[in-house]
Motif scaffolding. Structure first.
Motif, short mmCIF file in Angstrom:
data_model
loop_
_atom_site.label_atom_id
_atom_site.label_comp_id
_atom_site.label_asym_id
_atom_site.label_seq_id
_atom_site.Cartn_x
_atom_site.Cartn_y
_atom_site.Cartn_z
N PRO A 1 38.48 37.43 54.67
CA PRO A 1 38.58 36.51 55.81
C PRO A 1 39.54 37.06 56.87
O PRO A 1 40.46 37.81 56.54
N PRO A 2 39.33 36.71 58.12
CA PRO A 2 40.22 37.20 59.19
C PRO A 2 41.60 36.56 59.11
O PRO A 2 41.82 35.56 58.42
N LEU A 3 42.53 37.15 59.86
CA LEU A 3 43.85 36.57 60.08
C LEU A 3 43.83 35.78 61.39
O LEU A 3 43.17 36.17 62.36
N MET A 4 44.57 34.68 61.42
CA MET A 4 44.67 33.90 62.65
C MET A 4 45.63 34.61 63.62
O MET A 4 46.72 35.03 63.23
N VAL A 5 45.20 34.75 64.87
CA VAL A 5 46.00 35.44 65.89
C VAL A 5 46.26 34.48 67.04
O VAL A 5 45.35 33.79 67.51
#
Length: 547
Positions: A351-355
């Motif tokens: 899953p992606p990281l929140m930016v």
């Protein structure tokens, strides 16, 4: 007793059962000990269990029974196994993994085993590195043979239609874990022989180990009880205790098994490659046995290792539900009670990281911008915003976003919102959602959320995890991480970076002490190239409104 044990000068007799007295050790290992039931007579006993050429009166004479019509319930009757009406039986392979081979009786070579194969008298079973097998006997008792072990089937018999099974196995090397079906009438017999011990069990869960290098046998009892005899000394080992027996020595005094280990919390979904599994140190533990299986019964093992410290990097497995079992090992190498934890592994695709970019705080017309990183194997995204943490009140659900790493959503109601993103790889496989991030909308007006003037020089990234987790995090200018810009050893939470105007790459590894596991997939973070004018206007207009 010393005379009876003379034949075991190079071995030890261990007898385990439910309700079997240590006095039964007087019976030779080739004898069957039968517990009389209500209504039994010797003549009926002979019809059901004895060969046709064996008269029941021979049993009467052997056991010195005066009146064959008066035998008491619970009374023990000793019968040589050779007198019994035995039929060949077989064991069945019910689970296996890795390199497991069988050498059939009268065969010079071995062959690979397959599921549902049957094992019979005379077969020799062996396991290689990282291999294990579980077999089931005719009475549904089961035995799991661990890696680098050898087991020989010396006897597999079923006696008439009584349901009584006589199984004699020889463990010449390695470890076996047995779960023997309880039989309150004491008819079943199940023995494991090693070069220095015999374990005769009835309705018992126990572990048997033979260490060839030290010529020592080890027995650890989980349920039931084990009577151990060697060099004229017998010890009754109850459930929750273990003993160690070396050839030519008496068994050590039964020692209480170490208690189960206490695990540190494990995430509901493990998304970090080589995640560090942790537990509290056990007092008295010199080492720990770590086992991982893809079945809750541990019928096969994907990992079986002994380590020195209370922590273990989860190997690289495919997505799935796995089970961790840990046992403390004391100074006699006796293994304690096991602790089990479920491991829901969900690392593919990551899953992606929140930016969070500074311009994202600008709210013009109640449109909010959400951004995230790009794991290397992801090509599309599933994006959601909801009014609740369970995502039952969905506000926005975009299931097939393309290459864009951001999404704009209209939010005109104040309150808390929750958002998350899942990766989709080139084969259409969708990973788990990232841990949900929160957004608090304070007003429906065109107001900048947060102190934009103070935050405009930083970019923030959310590192997921539990409070006790530790990570090594690297930020680089290239995908090969040859140009490392920054490095941190830290826990989960918000990571603040200086604002950047070119692509950055980030990767994360679990940390255990001074070591770290393998790096997770690198994730690309898009540069902050947005124009600040709209954000400045939003902030100024919001400030004027508040005045």
């Amino acid at each position: 007793m010393r005379n009876r044990l003379t034949g075991f000068k190079q071995g030890i007799l261990l007898s385990a059962c439910l309700g079997l007295a240590p006095a039964s050790l007087l019976a030779a290992s080739s004898d069957w000990v039968y517990a009389v039931l209500q209504g039994d007579t010797l003549s009926e006993f002979g019809k059901q269990y004895l060969r046709k050429d064996i008269d029941w009166r021979q049993v009467q004479k052997l056991n010195q029974i005066r009146n064959p019509d008066v035998i008491r319930p619970g009374q023990k009757i000793r019968v040589p196994s050779s007198w019994l009406n035995a039929q060949p039986s077989a064991a069945e392979v019910v689970a296996m993994t890795g390199d497991v081979r069988v050498q059939r009786k009268d065969s010079n070579g071995s062959a690979a085993l397959k599921m549902n194969d049957r094992l019979v008298l005379g077969d020799r079973l062996s396991t290689g590195d990282d291999s294990s097998i579980t077999i089931r006997f005719a009475d549904t008792s089961e035995l799991t043979l661990l890696q680098n072990s050898e087991l020989i089937f010396d006897q597999l018999s079923l006696f008439g239609d009584s349901g009584m099974v006589d199984s004699k196995l020889r463990l010449s090397q390695g470890s076996a874990e047995a779960r023997v079906k309880p039989r309150m009438d004491a008819r079943a017999r199940f023995e494991i022989h090693t070069p220095s011990a015999i374990s005769a069990v009835r309705g018992t869960e126990f572990r048997s180990v033979y260490q060839e290098g030290s010529a020592a046998a080890r027995v650890e009892v989980l349920t039931g009880g084990v009577a151990v005899a060697a060099e004229g000394v017998s010890q009754l080992v109850p459930a929750g205790f273990g003993t160690r027996v070396k050839q030519g020595e008496a068994p050590v005094q039964p020692k209480e098994l170490l208690p189960p280990a206490e695990f540190m919390p494990v995430a509901n979904e493990i998304i970090q490659r080589n995640y560090n599994l942790q537990w509290q140190p056990l007092q008295g533990a010199q080492a720990y046995r770590v086992q991982i299986s893809d079945t809750p019964r541990f019928s096969t093992l994907k990992t079986d290792e002994i380590i020195q410290q209370p922590g273990f990097f989860l190997p690289q497995f495919n997505n799935g539900d796995y089970y961790l079992r840990v046992r403390g090992i004391d100074n006699l190498d006796i293994e304690g009670r096991g602790s089990v934890a479920q491991l829901p592994l969900r690392v593919q695709p990551l899953p992606p990281l929140m930016v969070y970019y500074p311009w994202q705080q600008a709210v013009v017309g109640n449109y909010y911008q959400f951004s995230w990183s790009a794991p290397e194997k992801a090509i599309r995204w599933h994006f959601q915003v909801a009014r609740d943490a369970d995502f039952s009140e969905i506000v926005s659900d975009q299931q097939d976003l393309g290459q864009s790493l951001s999404q704009k959503v209209f939010l005109d109601q104040p309150g808390d919102y929750f958002w998350r993103v899942a990766s989709v790889d080139e084969n259409g496989n969708k990973g788990v959602f990232s841990p949900a991030a929160t957004l608090n909308v304070q007003s429906k007006h065109r107001i900048l959320q947060g102190d934009w003037l103070a935050d405009r020089q930083t970019v923030r990234i959310q590192i997921p995890g539990l409070s006790h987790d530790r990570y090594k995090v690297q930020l680089a200018a290239d995908t090969e991480f040859q140009q490392i810009l920054e490095e941190w050893n830290r826990g989960p939470g918000e990571l603040e970076l200086d604002r950047f105007m070119s692509v950055r790459y980030i990767r994360i590894a679990s940390v255990k002490g001074e070591q770290h596991g393998q790096w997770g997939e690198s994730q690309m973070i898009a540069p902050d190239i947005h124009n600040d004018t709209a954000a400045l206007i939003s902030w100024l207009s919001g400030a004027a409104f508040l005045l």
